[in-house]
Design a protein around this motif. Structure first.
Motif, PDB file in Angstrom:
ATOM      1  N   ARG A  34       0.827  -1.211   0.000  1.00 33.87           N
ATOM      2  CA  ARG A  34       0.000   0.000   0.000  1.00 33.87           C
ATOM      3  C   ARG A  34       0.858   1.257   0.000  1.00 33.87           C
ATOM      4  NH1 ARG A  34      -2.269  -0.937   6.126  1.00 33.87           N
ATOM      5  NH2 ARG A  34      -0.425  -2.018   6.814  1.00 33.87           N
ATOM      6  N   ALA A  35       0.184   2.394  -0.165  1.00 34.61           N
ATOM      7  CA  ALA A  35       0.855   3.688  -0.095  1.00 34.61           C
ATOM      8  C   ALA A  35       1.257   3.972   1.351  1.00 34.61           C
ATOM      9  CB  ALA A  35      -0.072   4.783  -0.619  1.00 34.61           C
ATOM     10  N   VAL A  36       2.222   4.874   1.517  1.00 34.45           N
ATOM     11  CA  VAL A  36       2.704   5.226   2.848  1.00 34.45           C
ATOM     12  C   VAL A  36       2.677   6.742   2.996  1.00 34.45           C
ATOM     13  CG1 VAL A  36       4.660   5.152   4.446  1.00 34.45           C
ATOM     14  CG2 VAL A  36       4.196   3.185   2.970  1.00 34.45           C
ATOM     15  N   LEU A  37       2.085   7.213   4.086  1.00 27.69           N
ATOM     16  CA  LEU A  37       2.112   8.631   4.431  1.00 27.69           C
ATOM     17  C   LEU A  37       3.216   8.822   5.456  1.00 27.69           C
ATOM     18  CD1 LEU A  37       0.661  11.374   4.000  1.00 27.69           C
ATOM     19  CD2 LEU A  37      -0.640  10.848   6.080  1.00 27.69           C
ATOM     20  N   LEU A  38       4.230   9.608   5.089  1.00 23.57           N
ATOM     21  CA  LEU A  38       5.336   9.915   5.988  1.00 23.57           C
ATOM     22  C   LEU A  38       5.050  11.250   6.650  1.00 23.57           C
ATOM     23  CD1 LEU A  38       8.320   9.036   3.617  1.00 23.57           C
ATOM     24  CD2 LEU A  38       7.199   7.552   5.292  1.00 23.57           C
ATOM     25  N   VAL A  39       5.011  11.262   7.970  1.00 24.36           N
ATOM     26  CA  VAL A  39       4.719  12.468   8.739  1.00 24.36           C
ATOM     27  C   VAL A  39       5.949  12.779   9.592  1.00 24.36           C
ATOM     28  CG1 VAL A  39       3.179  13.523  10.443  1.00 24.36           C
ATOM     29  CG2 VAL A  39       2.257  11.910   8.756  1.00 24.36           C
ATOM     30  N   PHE A  40       6.821  13.666   9.087  1.00 22.07           N
ATOM     31  CA  PHE A  40       7.994  14.089   9.852  1.00 22.07           C
ATOM     32  C   PHE A  40       7.551  15.159  10.849  1.00 22.07           C
ATOM     33  CE2 PHE A  40       9.875  12.433   5.985  1.00 22.07           C
ATOM     34  CZ  PHE A  40      11.035  11.807   6.420  1.00 22.07           C
ATOM     35  N   TYR A  41       8.068  15.088  12.074  1.00 24.74           N
ATOM     36  CA  TYR A  41       7.719  16.080  13.092  1.00 24.74           C
ATOM     37  C   TYR A  41       8.959  16.374  13.935  1.00 24.74           C
ATOM     38  CZ  TYR A  41       7.388  11.995  16.144  1.00 24.74           C
ATOM     39  OH  TYR A  41       7.675  10.845  16.831  1.00 24.74           O
ATOM     40  N   PRO A  42       9.007  17.564  14.564  1.00 20.25           N
ATOM     41  CA  PRO A  42      10.221  17.976  15.280  1.00 20.25           C
ATOM     42  C   PRO A  42      10.565  17.137  16.512  1.00 20.25           C
ATOM     43  CG  PRO A  42       8.950  19.900  14.663  1.00 20.25           C
ATOM     44  CD  PRO A  42       8.088  18.694  14.367  1.00 20.25           C
ATOM     45  N   PHE A  43       9.681  17.073  17.501  1.00 22.87           N
ATOM     46  CA  PHE A  43      10.061  16.437  18.759  1.00 22.87           C
ATOM     47  C   PHE A  43       8.885  15.750  19.448  1.00 22.87           C
ATOM     48  CE2 PHE A  43      13.145  20.065  18.699  1.00 22.87           C
ATOM     49  CZ  PHE A  43      14.292  19.316  18.569  1.00 22.87           C
ATOM     50  N   SER A 139       8.381  24.582  11.612  1.00 21.37           N
ATOM     51  CA  SER A 139       8.261  23.849  12.873  1.00 21.37           C
ATOM     52  C   SER A 139       7.130  24.353  13.758  1.00 21.37           C
ATOM     53  CB  SER A 139       9.574  23.904  13.656  1.00 21.37           C
ATOM     54  OG  SER A 139      10.542  23.148  12.991  1.00 21.37           O
ATOM     55  N   GLY A 140       6.899  25.629  13.859  1.00 23.50           N
ATOM     56  CA  GLY A 140       5.895  26.169  14.762  1.00 23.50           C
ATOM     57  C   GLY A 140       4.488  26.215  14.204  1.00 23.50           C
ATOM     58  N   GLN A 141       4.291  25.706  12.999  1.00 20.62           N
ATOM     59  CA  GLN A 141       2.981  25.788  12.348  1.00 20.62           C
ATOM     60  C   GLN A 141       2.417  24.383  12.140  1.00 20.62           C
ATOM     61  OE1 GLN A 141       3.018  27.068   8.227  1.00 20.62           O
ATOM     62  NE2 GLN A 141       1.145  28.236   8.563  1.00 20.62           N
ATOM     63  N   ALA A 142       1.256  24.131  12.757  1.00 19.60           N
ATOM     64  CA  ALA A 142       0.609  22.820  12.614  1.00 19.60           C
ATOM     65  C   ALA A 142       0.169  22.616  11.171  1.00 19.60           C
ATOM     66  CB  ALA A 142      -0.595  22.722  13.552  1.00 19.60           C
ATOM     67  N   ARG A 143       0.227  21.381  10.722  1.00 17.82           N
ATOM     68  CA  ARG A 143      -0.148  21.069   9.341  1.00 17.82           C
ATOM     69  C   ARG A 143      -1.595  20.617   9.254  1.00 17.82           C
ATOM     70  NH1 ARG A 143       4.284  16.762   8.965  1.00 17.82           N
ATOM     71  NH2 ARG A 143       4.391  16.898  11.186  1.00 17.82           N
ATOM     72  N   ASP A 144      -2.139  20.724   8.053  1.00 19.43           N
ATOM     73  CA  ASP A 144      -3.472  20.219   7.760  1.00 19.43           C
ATOM     74  C   ASP A 144      -3.290  18.791   7.259  1.00 19.43           C
ATOM     75  OD1 ASP A 144      -5.962  19.548   6.811  1.00 19.43           O
ATOM     76  OD2 ASP A 144      -6.140  21.238   5.438  1.00 19.43           O
ATOM     77  N   LEU A 145      -3.704  17.824   8.045  1.00 23.79           N
ATOM     78  CA  LEU A 145      -3.492  16.423   7.704  1.00 23.79           C
ATOM     79  C   LEU A 145      -4.564  15.853   6.780  1.00 23.79           C
ATOM     80  CD1 LEU A 145      -2.217  15.120  11.150  1.00 23.79           C
ATOM     81  CD2 LEU A 145      -0.924  15.207   9.025  1.00 23.79           C
ATOM     82  N   THR A 146      -5.444  16.695   6.240  1.00 23.30           N
ATOM     83  CA  THR A 146      -6.487  16.190   5.346  1.00 23.30           C
ATOM     84  C   THR A 146      -6.060  16.172   3.889  1.00 23.30           C
ATOM     85  OG1 THR A 146      -7.498  18.371   5.076  1.00 23.30           O
ATOM     86  CG2 THR A 146      -8.319  16.993   6.883  1.00 23.30           C
ATOM     87  N   GLY A 147      -5.023  16.890   3.521  1.00 22.16           N
ATOM     88  CA  GLY A 147      -4.644  17.035   2.115  1.00 22.16           C
ATOM     89  C   GLY A 147      -4.270  15.752   1.408  1.00 22.16           C
ATOM     90  N   HIS A 148      -3.779  14.779   2.141  1.00 19.87           N
ATOM     91  CA  HIS A 148      -3.344  13.537   1.506  1.00 19.87           C
ATOM     92  C   HIS A 148      -4.513  12.718   0.964  1.00 19.87           C
ATOM     93  CE1 HIS A 148      -4.605  11.737   5.297  1.00 19.87           C
ATOM     94  NE2 HIS A 148      -4.590  10.569   4.677  1.00 19.87           N
ATOM     95  N   GLU A 149      -5.703  12.951   1.497  1.00 19.30           N
ATOM     96  CA  GLU A 149      -6.853  12.094   1.146  1.00 19.30           C
ATOM     97  C   GLU A 149      -7.241  12.195  -0.325  1.00 19.30           C
ATOM     98  OE1 GLU A 149      -9.167  11.752   5.329  1.00 19.30           O
ATOM     99  OE2 GLU A 149      -9.088  13.751   4.438  1.00 19.30           O
ATOM    100  N   GLU A 150      -7.236  13.395  -0.883  1.00 23.05           N
ATOM    101  CA  GLU A 150      -7.565  13.554  -2.304  1.00 23.05           C
ATOM    102  C   GLU A 150      -6.518  12.871  -3.182  1.00 23.05           C
ATOM    103  OE1 GLU A 150      -7.815  17.164  -5.479  1.00 23.05           O
ATOM    104  OE2 GLU A 150      -8.846  17.478  -3.563  1.00 23.05           O
ATOM    105  N   ALA A 151      -5.255  13.035  -2.813  1.00 23.48           N
ATOM    106  CA  ALA A 151      -4.178  12.386  -3.572  1.00 23.48           C
ATOM    107  C   ALA A 151      -4.300  10.865  -3.477  1.00 23.48           C
ATOM    108  CB  ALA A 151      -2.813  12.854  -3.081  1.00 23.48           C
TER     109      ALA A 151
END
Length: 158
Positions: A34-43, A139-151
């Motif tokens: 399957r596809a893989v969503l990689l979510v890099f985060y600081p700490f 780093s200080g800005q939260a991401r929108d985790l919904t964008g991957h769904e359309e892709a």
């Protein structure tokens, strides 16, 4: 950061990292299924990161399915990730990019070398190993985790 983040269409660098339980996890082996969503985060244990991974935990069906799995990746050591996963109830893979420090984050162009941490980089890797979607936030800005769904829908309906 010395490199530019990888872009849609580029080949995702393969890696094998240890998860919070000490198991080796390989991108290429997972892409067979399957596809893989990689979510890099600081700490681990930081506020925004806890919120983002809590969103994945609380709506796991959007991030773990027959078509998709999610790997959260930081430069924290495996034992820190284990303690954080136990505290927060994260039962999806938290991968340690601790040593060589930040090598995978660097390969994806999301290592903040000055601070020694990953930026908030998100990459949807298609089963063919190519980047299908990406989003990189400071780093200080939260991401929108919904964008991957359309892709992902485009990938699975092709």
């Amino acid at each position: 950061m010395s490199r530019q983040p990888l872009q849609v269409g580029q080949t995702a660098p393969d890696f094998t990292l240890r998860d919070q339980n000490g198991r080796d996890v390989s991108l290429s082996e997972t892409l067979r299924d399957r596809a893989v969503l990689l979510v890099f985060y600081p700490f681990a244990f930081s506020g925004i990161c806890t919120g983002e991974l809590g969103e994945i935990r609380d709506d796991l069906g959007r991030f773990e399915s027959e078509a998709l799995t999610t790997f959260a990746i930081s430069c924290d050591p495996m034992f820190s990730l284990r303690a954080w996963a136990d505290q927060e109830g994260y039962f999806f893979p938290l991968l340690s990019d601790f040593w060589p420090h930040g090598q995978v984050a660097s390969d994806y162009g999301v290592l903040d070398e000055t601070a020694g941490k990953a930026m908030r980089g998100t990459f949807l890797v298609a089963p063919d190993g190519r980047i299908a979607w990406t989003l990189v936030n400071p780093s200080g800005q939260a991401r929108d985790l919904t964008g991957h769904e359309e892709a992902l829908l485009r990938l699975t309906s092709a």
